[in-house]
Design a protein around this motif. Sequence first.
Motif, PDB file in Angstrom:
ATOM      1  N   LYS A 214     -10.386 -21.870  17.323  1.00 25.61           N
ATOM      2  CA  LYS A 214      -9.066 -21.046  17.159  1.00 25.61           C
ATOM      3  C   LYS A 214      -7.853 -21.531  17.914  1.00 25.61           C
ATOM      4  O   LYS A 214      -6.673 -21.616  17.783  1.00 25.61           O
ATOM      5  N   PHE A 215      -8.190 -21.985  19.231  1.00 23.23           N
ATOM      6  CA  PHE A 215      -7.514 -22.493  20.408  1.00 23.23           C
ATOM      7  C   PHE A 215      -6.842 -23.733  19.809  1.00 23.23           C
ATOM      8  O   PHE A 215      -5.412 -23.773  19.853  1.00 23.23           O
ATOM      9  N   TYR A 216      -7.246 -24.550  19.421  1.00 19.74           N
ATOM     10  CA  TYR A 216      -7.087 -26.079  19.007  1.00 19.74           C
ATOM     11  C   TYR A 216      -6.096 -25.664  17.716  1.00 19.74           C
ATOM     12  O   TYR A 216      -4.987 -26.378  17.316  1.00 19.74           O
ATOM     13  N   GLN A 217      -6.845 -24.736  16.650  1.00 23.74           N
ATOM     14  CA  GLN A 217      -5.966 -24.315  15.547  1.00 23.74           C
ATOM     15  C   GLN A 217      -4.527 -23.969  15.688  1.00 23.74           C
ATOM     16  O   GLN A 217      -3.551 -24.384  15.258  1.00 23.74           O
ATOM     17  N   SER A 218      -4.363 -23.039  16.851  1.00 28.46           N
ATOM     18  CA  SER A 218      -3.095 -22.577  17.249  1.00 28.46           C
ATOM     19  C   SER A 218      -2.298 -23.767  17.852  1.00 28.46           C
ATOM     20  O   SER A 218      -1.033 -23.593  17.568  1.00 28.46           O
ATOM     21  N   LEU A 219      -2.755 -24.520  18.477  1.00 28.27           N
ATOM     22  CA  LEU A 219      -2.051 -25.874  19.100  1.00 28.27           C
ATOM     23  C   LEU A 219      -1.456 -26.900  17.874  1.00 28.27           C
ATOM     24  O   LEU A 219      -0.580 -27.438  18.124  1.00 28.27           O
ATOM     25  N   LEU A 220      -2.303 -26.842  17.050  1.00 26.16           N
ATOM     26  CA  LEU A 220      -1.816 -27.601  15.907  1.00 26.16           C
ATOM     27  C   LEU A 220      -0.450 -27.282  15.367  1.00 26.16           C
ATOM     28  O   LEU A 220       0.193 -28.213  14.539  1.00 26.16           O
ATOM     29  N   LYS A 221       0.016 -26.077  15.237  1.00 27.24           N
ATOM     30  CA  LYS A 221       0.957 -25.759  14.917  1.00 27.24           C
ATOM     31  C   LYS A 221       2.163 -25.878  15.558  1.00 27.24           C
ATOM     32  O   LYS A 221       3.399 -26.047  15.349  1.00 27.24           O
ATOM     33  N   LYS A 222       2.155 -26.515  16.794  1.00 27.49           N
ATOM     34  CA  LYS A 222       3.092 -26.971  17.701  1.00 27.49           C
ATOM     35  C   LYS A 222       3.018 -28.490  18.139  1.00 27.49           C
ATOM     36  O   LYS A 222       4.125 -29.156  18.289  1.00 27.49           O
ATOM     37  N   PHE A 223       1.722 -28.836  18.283  1.00 30.79           N
ATOM     38  CA  PHE A 223       1.488 -30.191  18.794  1.00 30.79           C
ATOM     39  C   PHE A 223       0.704 -31.135  17.905  1.00 30.79           C
ATOM     40  O   PHE A 223       0.108 -30.650  17.057  1.00 30.79           O
ATOM     41  N   LYS A 224       1.085 -32.660  17.795  1.00 33.37           N
ATOM     42  CA  LYS A 224       0.335 -33.460  17.163  1.00 33.37           C
ATOM     43  C   LYS A 224      -0.240 -34.262  17.763  1.00 33.37           C
ATOM     44  O   LYS A 224      -0.587 -35.547  17.251  1.00 33.37           O
ATOM     45  N   PHE A 225      -0.732 -34.023  19.054  1.00 36.46           N
ATOM     46  CA  PHE A 225      -1.435 -35.047  19.778  1.00 36.46           C
ATOM     47  C   PHE A 225      -2.527 -35.529  19.449  1.00 36.46           C
ATOM     48  O   PHE A 225      -3.520 -34.551  18.860  1.00 36.46           O
ATOM     49  N   GLY A 226      -3.388 -36.579  19.548  1.00 34.79           N
ATOM     50  CA  GLY A 226      -4.604 -36.918  19.061  1.00 34.79           C
ATOM     51  C   GLY A 226      -5.618 -35.939  19.520  1.00 34.79           C
ATOM     52  O   GLY A 226      -6.479 -35.822  19.030  1.00 34.79           O
ATOM     53  N   TRP A 227      -5.493 -35.667  20.819  1.00 38.34           N
ATOM     54  CA  TRP A 227      -6.600 -34.903  21.524  1.00 38.34           C
ATOM     55  C   TRP A 227      -6.621 -33.493  20.995  1.00 38.34           C
ATOM     56  O   TRP A 227      -7.875 -32.867  20.978  1.00 38.34           O
ATOM     57  N   VAL A 228      -5.646 -32.894  20.569  1.00 44.13           N
ATOM     58  CA  VAL A 228      -5.725 -31.585  19.631  1.00 44.13           C
ATOM     59  C   VAL A 228      -6.520 -31.719  18.617  1.00 44.13           C
ATOM     60  O   VAL A 228      -7.191 -30.731  18.204  1.00 44.13           O
ATOM     61  N   TYR A 229      -6.260 -32.827  17.885  1.00 46.82           N
ATOM     62  CA  TYR A 229      -6.886 -32.745  16.469  1.00 46.82           C
ATOM     63  C   TYR A 229      -8.382 -33.110  16.586  1.00 46.82           C
ATOM     64  O   TYR A 229      -9.301 -32.411  16.059  1.00 46.82           O
ATOM     65  N   LEU A 230      -8.577 -33.940  17.963  1.00 45.26           N
ATOM     66  CA  LEU A 230     -10.114 -34.155  18.016  1.00 45.26           C
ATOM     67  C   LEU A 230     -10.885 -33.206  18.571  1.00 45.26           C
ATOM     68  O   LEU A 230     -12.034 -32.695  18.288  1.00 45.26           O
ATOM     69  N   GLY A 231     -10.108 -32.359  19.404  1.00 46.89           N
ATOM     70  CA  GLY A 231     -10.780 -30.892  20.021  1.00 46.89           C
ATOM     71  C   GLY A 231     -11.001 -29.943  18.956  1.00 46.89           C
ATOM     72  O   GLY A 231     -12.084 -29.396  18.862  1.00 46.89           O
ATOM     73  N   TYR A 232     -10.128 -29.952  17.998  1.00 50.04           N
ATOM     74  CA  TYR A 232     -10.364 -29.025  16.769  1.00 50.04           C
ATOM     75  C   TYR A 232     -11.648 -29.616  15.795  1.00 50.04           C
ATOM     76  O   TYR A 232     -12.611 -28.807  15.712  1.00 50.04           O
ATOM     77  N   VAL A 233     -11.464 -30.945  15.693  1.00 50.12           N
ATOM     78  CA  VAL A 233     -12.795 -31.406  14.944  1.00 50.12           C
ATOM     79  C   VAL A 233     -14.133 -31.156  15.678  1.00 50.12           C
ATOM     80  O   VAL A 233     -14.871 -30.755  15.176  1.00 50.12           O
ATOM     81  N   ARG A 234     -13.995 -31.507  16.947  1.00 50.61           N
ATOM     82  CA  ARG A 234     -15.312 -31.118  17.928  1.00 50.61           C
ATOM     83  C   ARG A 234     -15.866 -29.700  17.596  1.00 50.61           C
ATOM     84  O   ARG A 234     -17.065 -29.494  17.396  1.00 50.61           O
ATOM     85  N   ALA A 235     -14.955 -28.851  17.903  1.00 53.67           N
ATOM     86  CA  ALA A 235     -14.952 -27.407  17.700  1.00 53.67           C
ATOM     87  C   ALA A 235     -15.921 -27.135  16.532  1.00 53.67           C
ATOM     88  O   ALA A 235     -16.829 -26.166  16.533  1.00 53.67           O
ATOM     89  N   LEU A 236     -15.415 -27.567  15.459  1.00 51.96           N
ATOM     90  CA  LEU A 236     -15.857 -27.294  13.899  1.00 51.96           C
ATOM     91  C   LEU A 236     -17.325 -28.117  13.969  1.00 51.96           C
ATOM     92  O   LEU A 236     -18.243 -27.687  13.190  1.00 51.96           O
ATOM     93  N   LEU A 237     -17.349 -29.177  14.149  1.00 55.89           N
ATOM     94  CA  LEU A 237     -18.733 -30.244  14.089  1.00 55.89           C
ATOM     95  C   LEU A 237     -19.870 -29.377  14.761  1.00 55.89           C
ATOM     96  O   LEU A 237     -20.878 -29.272  14.359  1.00 55.89           O
ATOM     97  N   LYS A 238     -19.400 -28.692  15.994  1.00 56.64           N
ATOM     98  CA  LYS A 238     -20.450 -28.229  16.911  1.00 56.64           C
ATOM     99  C   LYS A 238     -20.871 -26.760  16.038  1.00 56.64           C
ATOM    100  O   LYS A 238     -21.905 -26.286  16.361  1.00 56.64           O
ATOM    101  N   GLN A 239     -20.052 -26.410  15.344  1.00 57.03           N
ATOM    102  CA  GLN A 239     -20.525 -25.447  14.428  1.00 57.03           C
ATOM    103  C   GLN A 239     -21.232 -25.556  12.968  1.00 57.03           C
ATOM    104  O   GLN A 239     -21.457 -24.805  12.255  1.00 57.03           O
ATOM    105  N   GLY A 240     -21.275 -26.930  12.823  1.00 60.30           N
ATOM    106  CA  GLY A 240     -21.936 -27.437  11.609  1.00 60.30           C
ATOM    107  C   GLY A 240     -20.904 -27.152  10.622  1.00 60.30           C
ATOM    108  O   GLY A 240     -21.360 -27.224   9.216  1.00 60.30           O
ATOM    109  N   ARG A 241     -19.617 -27.145  10.527  1.00 63.10           N
ATOM    110  CA  ARG A 241     -18.776 -27.065   9.566  1.00 63.10           C
ATOM    111  C   ARG A 241     -18.197 -28.252   9.042  1.00 63.10           C
ATOM    112  O   ARG A 241     -16.953 -28.440   8.944  1.00 63.10           O
ATOM    113  N   ILE A 242     -18.789 -29.463   9.038  1.00 64.35           N
ATOM    114  CA  ILE A 242     -18.180 -30.572   8.593  1.00 64.35           C
ATOM    115  C   ILE A 242     -17.537 -30.713   7.392  1.00 64.35           C
ATOM    116  O   ILE A 242     -16.569 -31.408   7.235  1.00 64.35           O
ATOM    117  N   ASP A 243     -17.936 -29.784   6.425  1.00 61.66           N
ATOM    118  CA  ASP A 243     -17.517 -29.902   5.143  1.00 61.66           C
ATOM    119  C   ASP A 243     -15.831 -29.570   5.069  1.00 61.66           C
ATOM    120  O   ASP A 243     -15.262 -29.809   3.891  1.00 61.66           O
TER     121      ASP A 243
END
Length: 556
Positions: free
Chosen positions: A195-224
């Motif tokens: 949720k934190f990274y999702q909120s940041l994506l509305k404002k920032f387009k940094f690579g680390w924001v996208y990667l943090g968001y992806v990692r958080a979802l991967l850790k929840q098993g939500r790759i699809d």
Amino acid sequence: MEPSVKHFFDSYEDLQVLVIDDNTLIHDTMKKAFYDVGIREVRCAQNAYYGLRLCNDMQFQVVICAFNVNSDKDGFHLLEELKFKGHVTKRTVVIFLSTETSEAIVNSIIELQPDDFWVKPLTPKYVKERLAQTLKVKSHLYNMYQAIDRKEYSKVIYFADRHLQNKAIKSLHPNILRMRGEALQSLLEFEEAQKFYQSLLKKFKFGWVYLGYVRALLKQGRIDEINDLIKTLSDKPDTRFAMHDLLAQYHIEHEEFEQAYEEIKKAAALSPRNIDRNKKSWDLARLNHDHIGQYQATKSIVSNAKNSIHESPMLVLNVIRAGIDLALTITDGSADKLLQQTDHYIQQLCEDYKEASEFKEQITVVKARLLKARNQTKLALRLVENQVSLRPTPDLEDNLDKVKVFHELGMREEAMFLLEAIKNQISGDSLTSLVVSRYVEQEIDERSQIHFTPKQLHEMALEHFQKGRAKPALDTVLQAIQLAPNSVRFSISLLKIMIALKEEDVLSEQDYQYADKALALFDKSKIDGKTEEVIKPLKEAWLAFFRNPQDNQNEK
């Protein structure tokens, strides 16, 4: 009150700076810039060795290091060692210097997370401006860096939330947000991190924001939910390395070891200096029966570990072992060349470590395996019976190699005894432990059922086939392919045997999957002209079985 590190950053004259670079002109440029801003304690070293000695004598708040120090270890391994020995923490300002900006170097630098990266040539003006900005960040966010060093991630979040309310340091908010997101992930709060990274994506387009968001979802098993985003990040130069690394970790956690191996190979190629990643690639290569990949990974480990804290004769032993494993899958003359290279490695190892008596049994084992690979079975057996103990050693790789030599020499009871002992050596819940434990389980299963090397099985399959025993030939070549699934030569033999069985109309539809895998291997492999000449008619002959009569009529 005793001065803290924070006081050093607030007062330039108290800072102690270390510069490690083999170019003395860089030393002069640095000293001039530092003296101009009031820094008086500047020590310089022309190589890593003297840099480490200086760190043993005093504590530096700023460490500036050339990435390529030609005289000894490079900056990557130097910083690794400085961190390991406690000379560098998150509270230390770390700056890398380099004349190169290749993707491999940039990825290696990003992995170590320095505070800044300066591209040579340097001017005093550039040094002063960049240093001032870096020290400002370190000073303002010191309490967060200290909390990270202490692994107090809840405090990191607390300090971050306080700093984010301070509009005077608004320019530092991206740094603060990044540290806050990483702290959430360290606390395993993956849903909140998402949720934190999702909120940041509305404002920032940094690579680390996208990667943090992806990692958080991967850790929840939500790759699809993020397949399209993963593909995008895997294609972008600034995020693809980290994305391959994240995917490798995800697939290992879900025991999808083939996919994990493909991803770790890509990550290792993009940042080759990381020894732990190379070791993971080696472990996955073994688990996936990729003998060429296993050999390449062990050689890469030796090459990249040179002059680092990882350097060890055991790494060279692993190259020797992997070379023999590979040779036992090769059916042409290149196996002899590979075994000659392995001989050279053994000779070099013995010369470099003449006093290391603890390697005596390991060397005996690989020498016996070499003799067996050259069909000198009696000599190999004599060597093992006289000089190799059945007693397990504390080292897992030593024991695995003993298992191999026992198994190859037909001493199967001894091999299985040792494999059972090895099972007790696998401990821990890390991803590496998971891969290694699966590999040991696989070894136990295969060595209890398959009693020959891939090369021997292939030779037996060809003999069956030549004598008209196509069904036993198929069963035997499938065992060879189980142990060496990437062997084009084995798959050529498989397809020849299956064509013969299809002509006899004794194949079941379930058997067709083996031919499909062989054809897929041909398509993805780099095949030279001569081999292609062999494969082409075989493919046509096999596929002709599945054309309908109308297709054949049209071709006529």
